[in-house]
Write an enzyme that holds these catalytic residues in place. Structure first.
Site, PDB file in Angstrom:
ATOM      1  N   ASN A 111       0.791  -1.196  -0.013  1.00 51.18           N
ATOM      2  CA  ASN A 111       0.040   0.040   0.102  1.00 51.18           C
ATOM      3  C   ASN A 111       0.677   1.204   0.113  1.00 51.18           C
ATOM      4  O   ASN A 111       0.279   2.270   0.018  1.00 51.18           O
ATOM      5  CB  ASN A 111      -1.029   0.090   1.143  1.00 51.18           C
TER       6      ASN A 111
ATOM      7  N   ASP B  26      -7.292  -3.647   7.853  1.00 49.95           N
ATOM      8  CA  ASP B  26      -6.547  -4.745   7.148  1.00 49.95           C
ATOM      9  C   ASP B  26      -6.024  -5.694   8.120  1.00 49.95           C
ATOM     10  O   ASP B  26      -5.764  -6.851   7.625  1.00 49.95           O
ATOM     11  CB  ASP B  26      -5.272  -4.066   6.310  1.00 49.95           C
TER      12      ASP B  26
END
Ligand code: EPZ
Length: 417
Positions: free
Chosen positions: A23, A305
């Site tokens: 990310n 997450d």
């Protein structure tokens, strides 16, 4: 589509390296479009989402080369600003190319990325911010046609600290005349890493990592060399594997600061954790204790997450744990799969999961529904008795570099078929 065969019940022991952050790598690869030069990105994880980003870069004309974990992007020859639908669909975060394309070309044509497994994932915050920066956006037939006769800096107050929207605004701002101020910006470490890359390219950015980010206008960005930060979510995934299976492990290449939001949860569950420079040592208790409440929040809160992998490890804990998912509306798809393995979990109004710890989990045939949910099934399988088959593991390959290799290094019985 590939599956993992995992024989659980074995304690783990060993040392593993941590990959670069998916990310962080993705927005930085997008940022290479805004830069006219040859950028070198180190510690770039070898993932299908990253490969998808490299395909997009090549499709718009960049020359891309991967040598191990180093990716070189030559954007001097970029020659188009439209991304074909098939490439946009390969990866949700392709929307972050939008800001970089507009910054470089003053135009962009991308298909709206649409929802995915974990929720609707609208992009209203991205689009309203770009409109405030003098971008005209026509949405026809699922395609966003964006044009501007000059990006203007703006004061943008995000109603939610969206990671992607913050990244898109930063990427557009570096090509704007006038200063941009983002209020209620996302504070994730990946935002800081993107700002560090842009700064090394010549951008002037203050406040990355805080709620107010200021991006000064800059004439031209020149290419740079950058090393992507470690992946804090994969680190927590490895930690959950040890917590679930039992045993201990040394995880090398971590950043202690980024793991601060998850450490208290592992310690509350009974794990011993110690740091030495960029190494994390974790030792699991004989049986995990329940964690009374875990609530996912924007950074520096507990990361959404890591929600699925925490749920998987708590499935065998002593007592009742409650997990509240505050970020995405459909992020409990791993629950029915964990129940197939003997977990006792009930979901209330789609956002709260009550986990009654059970003594044992049992191997089963289960299906990955998304990246982090798939990782959760592997976490549970390591702590289950018997054989688990996790299929649809292409989801896992989007964000975890050869998970089976790392877990085998810890002594897990796992293989890919
Ligand atoms: C990033 O997604 C991450 N992806 C996600 O990781 C992560 O879960 C998420 O941030 C939150 O931390 C990448 O960085 C590639 P958001 P993003 O915009 O940017 C709503 C993974 O597993 N929202 O912060 O899409 C949205 O619906 C992935 O690696 C709007 O309403 O997340 C969600 O409820 C999954 N309008 C919330 O904000 C918008 O315009 C957070 O989304 C944008 C977002």
């Amino acid at each position: 589509m590939g599956k993992f065969i995992i024989n659980g019940g074995k304690k783990l022991d060993g040392r593993i390296d941590l990959q670069g952050s998916k990310n962080s790598a993705l927005p930085i690869l997008s940022a290479c479009v805004a830069v006219d030069g040859i950028s070198v990105i180190h510690n770039c994880p070898d993932l299908t989402d990253v490969s998808a980003a490299l395909k997009i870069l090549e499709c718009i004309g960049c020359r891309v080369k991967r040598e191990g974990s180093t990716v070189t992007v030559d954007s001097t020859v970029v020659n188009r600003f439209d991304i074909p639908d098939n490439l946009m669909r390969e990866m949700r975060s392709s929307i972050v190319f939008l800001g970089a394309l507009i910054s470089r070309f003053g135009a962009a044509s991308v298909s709206s990325p649409g929802g995915c497994e974990i929720g609707l994932r609208p992009i209203d915050l991205h689009l309203s911010a770009l409109r405030r920066m003098n971008v005209r956006i026509n949405e026809t037939g699922g395609v966003l046609e964006c044009t501007t006769d000059g990006l203007c800096g703006a004061n943008i107050n995000l109603s939610f600290p969206s990671v992607g929207a913050t990244e898109n605004i930063m990427l557009a701002s570096v090509g704007a005349s006038g200063e941009t101020v983002i209020t209620n910006a996302a504070r994730e470490p990946e935002i800081v890493d993107l700002a560090d890359f842009l700064t090394s390219c010549g951008a002037v950015i203050y406040g990355a990592g805080e709620s107010v980010i200021r991006i000064k206008p800059c004439r031209k960005l020149s290419s740079a060399e950058h090393t992507v930060i470690p992946d804090r979510i994969v680190a927590s995934t490895f930690m959950a594997c040890v917590a679930s299976a039992g045993g201990k492990a040394l995880i090398e290449g971590v950043c202690r600061e980024y793991l601060a939001p998850v450490i208290p949860v592992f310690e509350a569950a009974g794990c011993d954790i110690a740091f030495r420079k960029n190494e994390l040592f974790i030792k699991a208790p004989e049986r995990l204790s329940r964690v009374k409440s875990v609530v996912t929040m924007p950074y520096p809160g507990f990361p959404t997450d890591s929600q699925a992998i925490i749920m998987a490890m708590l499935a065998k804990s002593r007592g009742t744990s409650i997990i509240s998912e505050k970020i995405f509306e459909n992020r409990f798809r791993h629950v029915p799969e964990l129940i197939k393995m003997g977990a006792d979990i009930r979901v209330e109004d789609g956002r709260v999961a009550v986990i009654e710890g059970v003594k044992k989990l049992y191997g089963a045939n289960v299906t990955s529904c998304d990246l982090r949910g798939g990782c959760a099934l592997a976490v549970a399988a390591l702590g289950a008795e018997g054989k688990t088959v996790v299929d649809e593991i292409y989801h896992i390959d989007r964000g975890c570099e050869t998970l089976e290799t790392s877990l085998s290094q810890l002594g897990a019985e796992i293989k890919r078929e």
